[in-house]
Every structure is written in C-alpha cells, then in structure tokens.
Motif scaffolding. Structure first.
Motif: not given
Lengths: 450, 357
Positions: B222, B225-226, B229-230, B259
């Motif tokens: 996770x 994935x964060x 995203x950033x 992503x």
C-alpha cells in the motif's frame, strides 16, 4: 498535462447499509454527478466498492482511487475504516486531471453530442454501467448497464459492436425494452494514460415526427415526383452512414485500435474531416427542409445568451486553437436572459462562431459580446476578417450564397438557416461590416424580463 | 556414525511408515507427488530458484507464526482454558499444505522474490549501491525509505517458524487470519476442554480483533501505491525512475508502472516474478519507462527465477525503443482485466496471453 492537487482530507460516514450519514462537499459533488442522493446509497462505484470491502472484511482498506468524470478524472487516496455501525471514508491526496485530448477529437465529439437533438445526457463507467442516467434515470437506475437497457437481439448488434471497439456512434436507433425508441449518440472517454473510463453521450427520443430509418424509409418515389419529406429522407439515409465513416476514420486516425503509419493516420483524419463536412451539409439540408415548412415552430424557453456564447466558444475552442485564433467570450459571471429555444440558439451561435473562425486570419481574435437594447437581448460576434462589402451584406443570408468562394468548407446555408431560426424566435440576425474592417454579426432575441 | 538403536527407530518408523488413514494419505501423496514432479522436472512455468523456495517457506512460516501469536494473545482474553502451548499452524500446514490458498501462496512467493531482489542489491557494485542518491523528489524520499525499511524485514533469514510481520494487503490478511483461526479452533476442539461452539466463537472473536488492528496503509504494497500516487502529482523524471531501478526499489517501480497503465499492483507483482521477460519489457514500455529501467528489472529477478538466455535478452532490449507505446499498451491490455475474469477467460479459451495482443 495540468494536474490540480487538493491537499485537504475529505470525510464521509456510511451506515451499515452503505447509506451516506454525512459527507464533505467534494464527495457529495461526486455523489450527485453519479446520479446518487446525498443521503442515499453511495453511488460512486470505486468508492462504494472499497467501502463494501472494508465492511465485509472488517479490515481497514487503504488504496488509490480513480473516479472518471465527464471531463476530468479524480485520483485520490482512500482509507476505509470499519466502525461499529458502518464505515468511515477518509479521502486525501486529491488530484484532478483533465481527460486526454486526442487531437481535439473529444471536443469535436462533444460538439456533435451537444448539437444532437434534445434528450437526456448520460455517462457510464468502464463496465458500461450508468453513473449518470440523466432524464431516463427512472428506467435506468445508477449502476444498471447501458447494454442491458438498450438490449439488441439478432445477429446485428451495432451498439454492442461500437462499444466493444470503443468507437463513437451518432444517432443510432435503439429500443429501450419498454416501448421507447431513441437515437443514441456517445463517445468513449479515456484518461491521460489512454485508459478507458466509459462512455458519455445523449439519448434523443424518437417520435413520429422523427422516425427511425427502418420505419422512415418507404419505397422510393418515381423520379421527378416532389418529395415533401426529402429533408427527413436525406437525414436518415445519409446521417448514419456518415456518422459511421467519421467515427471509424477517427478511430483510425487516433490510432485507438493500434499503431499506424503517420501518413495513413493523416489520410484517415482527412476522411473524418470530409465526412464531418458532409454531415454538416446533411444537417443544413435537413434543417432547411424543416424551417421552410409553414408549420415550423420553435420552443420558447428561458435561455442565457452569455452562457450559450460561452458553451459555443468551448465547443469550438479546439478548432480556433488550430488556427491560433483566440475567442474572447463573455466573462463567467456575465448573464443575459432571453427567450428562445436552447438548442436553436446554440446552433446559431455555433454557426456564427464557425464562420468567424473560418474566415479570420490566423493569430487574430474573435469577440463575443452580450448586451441589451431596450427589450432586446443582443449578442455580437465580431471578427478581424476581410469584411463584407455593403452590397453583399444581405445576399449572404440567401440560400446557397457563398459570395463566389469555392473552398470546400461551408454549404452556403448556415446564415440563411440562422436568420430564419432567429426570426422564428421573434428575433433577428444582421451584419455590420466594411471591407478590411472585419464583420459584426448581431443576433437579437426577446429579452426575458425580471 | 553409530548404528541406530532399535528403540530410537522402531519398526515402521522409516520413510514408508504407515500414515494415519487411507484418505489422508491419498490426498497427501497426490499433492506430494505433484510437488516432487514439478521440482524435479522444471517445466517452462516453473522456473523458481532454490533461494526463492527457501525464502518463500521462511515467509510462510514466519507470517503464520506471527498471526498465530497475535490470535493466541487475543484468545486469552476470551478463553477460560489455556491453549496448547506448542505452535499449531506450521505443523498443520506441513501436514496439509492445501490449507494455504493459491492467492496466499502467490503473495508469499512475490514477497519472497522482492526481498531477494532487493537483498541482492546489498551485494551489488558500490556505484550501483550508491544510486539511492539519484534525483527522487524530496517529498517522496521519506516514504521510499519507509518502504525500504519495511522490506528489509522481509530479508530475515531466521528459522522458518520465527515470527515475521504479516504486512499483507487486506484481503490476503483476512485469508491468512481465518486460516490460522481454523487451525486453532481445530486444536481447541481436539483438546476436549471446550465445546466446538465455544471454541469457534473464541477464535472468531480473536480473528475479528486481529483484523481490526490491521492497517493496510502501513504495509509495503500500500505504501508503494501511495508513493506512485504522489509521484503522479509531483512528477517523476527519467532520472528518478533510473534511481529507483538502480537502487532495486522494485515495489515502488511496479506501483508507478501500475499507476501509469491502470494495472493492479498485485497483478504486476505476480507478472514481475512469473511472466516471460518479453512481457516485462512490454509492461515497462507501456509505462514509458526508460530502457535501462526495463533491463534492470529483468536482470534483477535472475536471482529468483531462471530466465531466457542472454542473447534473447539482448534482442529484447535492442528492440525496446523501437516498440511503440500504444502497441505495448495493447499487448498488455489483458492484464487490466479483473483477476477472476482473466482466470475464467484463461480457463475457457486457454489463451489469455498478454503477448498475444
């Protein structure tokens, strides 16, 4: 690519049945856009599935979130925390990204849809489930499938084929399974990375006035016999094949189906442009047929001329940008209430702006100004083109009058139709110009009082 | 070596001693037979290195031990009787390996593989090991370091049953917790001190409590994935991607790939370990990664799976830049489909090969 970043954390609380107990405004905005009730079940599919998962497993879920919107995508980070009586959603790291513009095709398709006959607009997700079913929401609740609503039997399934191939479709006759007949238009939405997000479009109800092709096409009349419904015939006989040609050519030129040599893609773009021109001609001829009939009527609706001018400018912004022309439209807070038929007024303004863009020099400006004059609402479209000689200023409103121009663009019907439409709405359209001074087309409509 | 005494090795205790029952033996033998055949005759789909198998067992045993320990602590709050003191789960899995579901096995394999690929970086050449200084946006650096620290725990080489943090995605954590719960309930019932109803209620309460304390966001998958995203908001340069590849930050790289391509991270993790090298190149191209990133990703996994020979690798790398991004996206489009759909399509058509286009 412009990415807008919002750094706040937005919160929504759901009960055990998945209904919203409370939510911050941006989440409610998504909920409304998805056709959901602010206090009803969460209708935004990606958020709802994370909330369900957290509730079902009893585990905190933390995931990236991608929500496709009409013209932009929202990407965010979601934490779904199971609580004693439901789930709390905390959404942070909110990014808004405009959709990919594949050579202006999306803007052109959006323009097609805006000018399609009146009807509810709709939007689906990537699984072709309605996230916004507009005016037929009672027949198609959010979450139901577009292909289920407009089921097709038999070996020919044009809607399913178009969706499978991610092609745009225009005025496709469909049945809704409840006896309703529609002309369905739609185009695929892709995000900046080319990922498929769903379809957006409009459903125009088919009435006896405007029948589906199969029913409208009666046996051909003998040569030389007058055809009172010639416009309707040409509309249904040409519009759909042309729509297919344009959509397929765009698919090829946009390389949606796969890579292609650049020159072949350019040929396909030429085919799409030529097809689009023919489509405009068909539209004009169909309109001509309609407005020349003695029983032609327009609706009297409350319209905002400034808002319509901004919409038309938005629809044509890509075409203007191609020629480095700037459209200076009324400011966002400007309003000019008038009486007219929404679609017809938009059609007139789009026609005036298209002409202005077509005949203005590159790197020039087209101004659109909204004003009032006693009981009239006035919209002026002014360009920096060559201008029109005084002796030609009335002739340009005649049928097929092109002032000797022999370029392929334009049918010579646009201004004739626009003036007829303006007058049918108790308004008028005229021009003020001098050679070398540009032209000012002035549309007037009854001012809406109060 | 002295001769074995008759007491230490009673008759029937050799390799062919009788199993507890015919049904149990039939099931176990079939499974063991399949495993032995797979290990002895490496087919094209079974290219794991011994290091990967060993590390996977370590993760499996460690995570089971850790969840069992937490379950026991929770159960002590609800139970009037004490639990059997010896660990139950590892032994239960030894007896019946099918207790571990296929998705869990997949994930154990992927974690183990990433830990070996990252660990391999520690022994890399100095210039490569210093590559962490490459231009990663400062806002991402701390998160990247947190992911690296969490993954460092995955390289623990203690005994198989020494607890290891079960930092799983939520669905897999639920699967693991309920697997452990079933084994513990079985042990409680077999002990005879509790009725089956009370034993099952106790393990259920404990399982719910363990899951309630599981925060997916603090887990490497996770967090990666964060980070991706950033990275989308901040923008990450080619040099930044190269920095990640040179530092063997495989999970963050795969998350950025996911992503950009819309493919789920768990699917990509599986592809990174299991798929043909050609698919990995296609995935990297679809995400518009520089060629060096693709090459490093492929070379980096050689410590976990046997791959194609060098000449084929050179051929794939040489054709990388000539490959169109759109063509690559089309070729891997099948990986975007939901996993159950891909599995069933694969079953029905026996041909869901992303390479097929």
């Amino acid at each position: 690519m412009t990415v807008e970043v919002i750094e706040r954390v937005f919160v929504a609380r759901m009960d055990g049945a998945g209904h919203i107990l409370s939510a911050d405004e941006p989440i409610l905005r998504l909920q409304r856009a998805a056709g959901g009730d602010p206090a009803g079940p969460l209708a935004v599919p990606p958020m709802a599935s994370v909330a369900r998962l957290a509730r079902r497993l009893g585990v905190l879920i933390a995931r990236p979130l991608l929500i496709g919107g009409a013209d932009r995508d929202v990407r965010a980070w979601i934490r779904a925390v199971p609580t004693a009586d439901g789930v709390e959603l905390r959404i942070s790291e909110w990014l808004e990204t405009p959709h990919a513009d594949r050579g202006g095709q999306d803007a052109l398709r959006a323009a097609d849809i805006a000018l399609a006959d009146e009807g509810p607009e709709w939007r689906t997700d990537a699984q072709m489930r309605f996230v916004d079913a507009g005016g037929f929401a009672d027949a198609a609740p959010v979450g139901s499938g577009l292909l289920d609503m407009f089921g097709e039997a038999g070996p020919e399934q044009p809607l399913r084929d178009a969706v499978t191939d991610r092609r745009a479709f225009f005025a496709m006759p469909v049945h809704d399974g409840r006896g309703g007949r529609w002309l369905l238009s739609g185009h695929p939405l892709l995000d900046v990375d080319g990922a498929f997000l769903g379809y957006r479009g409009k459903a125009s109800p088919l009435t006896d006035e405007r029948s589906a092709p199969a029913e409208a096409l009666s046996p051909p009349a003998a040569p030389g016999v007058d055809l009172p419904d010639f416009g309707k015939r040409i509309d249904v006989a040409l519009r759909q094949p042309l729509g297919r040609i344009v959509a397929n050519a765009e698919t090829i030129s946009g390389k949606i189906e796969g890579p292609l040599r650049a020159d072949y893609a350019a040929y396909a773009a030429d085919i799409a442009n030529a097809g689009r021109h023919l489509m405009e001609l068909v539209d004009d001829i169909a309109d001509l047929q309609a407005i020349d009939r003695p029983d032609f009527k327009v609706a009297s609706e409350d319209v905002d001329l400034a808002d319509l001018a901004r919409r038309a400018a938005g629809l044509l912004s890509m075409r203007a940008a191609d020629r480095h022309i700037r459209i200076d439209s009324p400011a966002a807070d400007e309003s000019l209430p008038a009486i007219g038929e929404f679609r017809r007024v938009l059609q007139i303004i789009v026609n005036l702006l298209s002409n202005a863009i077509r005949y203005s020099p590159e790197h020039s400006t087209v101004w659109v100004r909204a004003d009032t004059d006693l009981d009239r609402a006035i919209l002026v479209v002014a360009d920096q083109g060559h201008g029109i000689a005084p002796e030609d200023q009335e002739r340009i409103f005649d049928k097929f009058e092109r002032l000797g121009r022999d370029d392929v663009a334009g049918s010579g019907l646009g201004l004739y139709i626009s003036r007829r439409l303006a007058r049918a709405m108790k308004g008028d359209l005229h021009v003020e110009s001098a050679p070398g001074q540009g032209a000012r087309f002035i549309l007037s409509l009854p001012l809406r009082q109060g | 070596m002295s001769d074995p005494s008759p007491d230490a090795y009673p008759a029937g205790s050799g390799p062919v001693r009788a199993s507890p029952g015919p049904a149990w033996r039939a099931e176990t033998d079939t499974l063991r037979h399949a495993i032995m055949l797979q290990r002895c005759f490496d087919g094209p789909e079974m290219r794991w290195s011994d290091a990967l198998v060993t590390r996977m067992r370590r993760h499996l045993g460690g995570c089971l031990a850790s969840v069992e320990m937490r379950m026991r602590l929770e159960m002590e709050r609800f139970l009037p009787v004490s639990m059997p003191t010896e660990a139950q789960c590892w032994a239960a899995v030894q007896r019946r390996p099918t207790l571990i579901s296929l998705p869990l096995l997949d994930h154990f394999r992927d974690r183990a593989a990433f830990s070996l690929m990252r660990q391999d970086q520690l022994h890399a050449m100095p210039a490569e090991a210093d590559a962490d200084d490459a231009p990663i946006p400062a806002e991402l650096a701390e998160l990247l370091a947190t992911i690296a620290r969490a993954q460092a725990d995955w390289a623990d080489t203690g005994p198989d049953t020494s607890p290891m943090r079960a930092d799983f995605p939520a669905e897999l954590m639920a699967e693991l917790v309920w697997t452990v719960a079933a084994v513990l309930a079985d042990a409680l019932i077999a002990g005879g001190n509790l009725t089956p109803t009370r034993a099952m209620a106790a393990v259920e309460q404990a399982g719910v409590a363990v899951l309630a304390g599981h925060d997916e966001q603090t887990m490497p998958f996770a967090m990666a994935a964060l980070l991706a995203h950033r990275a989308r908001a901040l923008g990450i340069t080619e040099a930044g991607l190269l920095g990640l590849a040179r530092g063997r930050h495989i999970l963050p790289l795969l998350a950025i790939l996911g992503d950009r391509t819309g493919i789920e991270l768990l699917t990509l993790a599986r592809a990174a370990v299991e798929e043909h090298e050609r698919i990995l190149f296609l995935l990297c191209r679809a995400a518009e990664f520089p060629r060096e990133v693709a090459v490093r990703l492929v070379l980096g996994r050689r410590c976990v799976v046997w791959g194609v020979d060098d000449s084929m690798l050179v051929q794939l790398a040489d054709g990388y830049d000539a490959l169109g991004v759109e063509a690559a996206r089309d070729a891997v489009a099948a990986l975007r489909l939901p996993e159950p759909l891909r599995a069933r399509l694969s079953f029905v058509h026996d041909r869901i090969d992303p390479d097929d286009g």
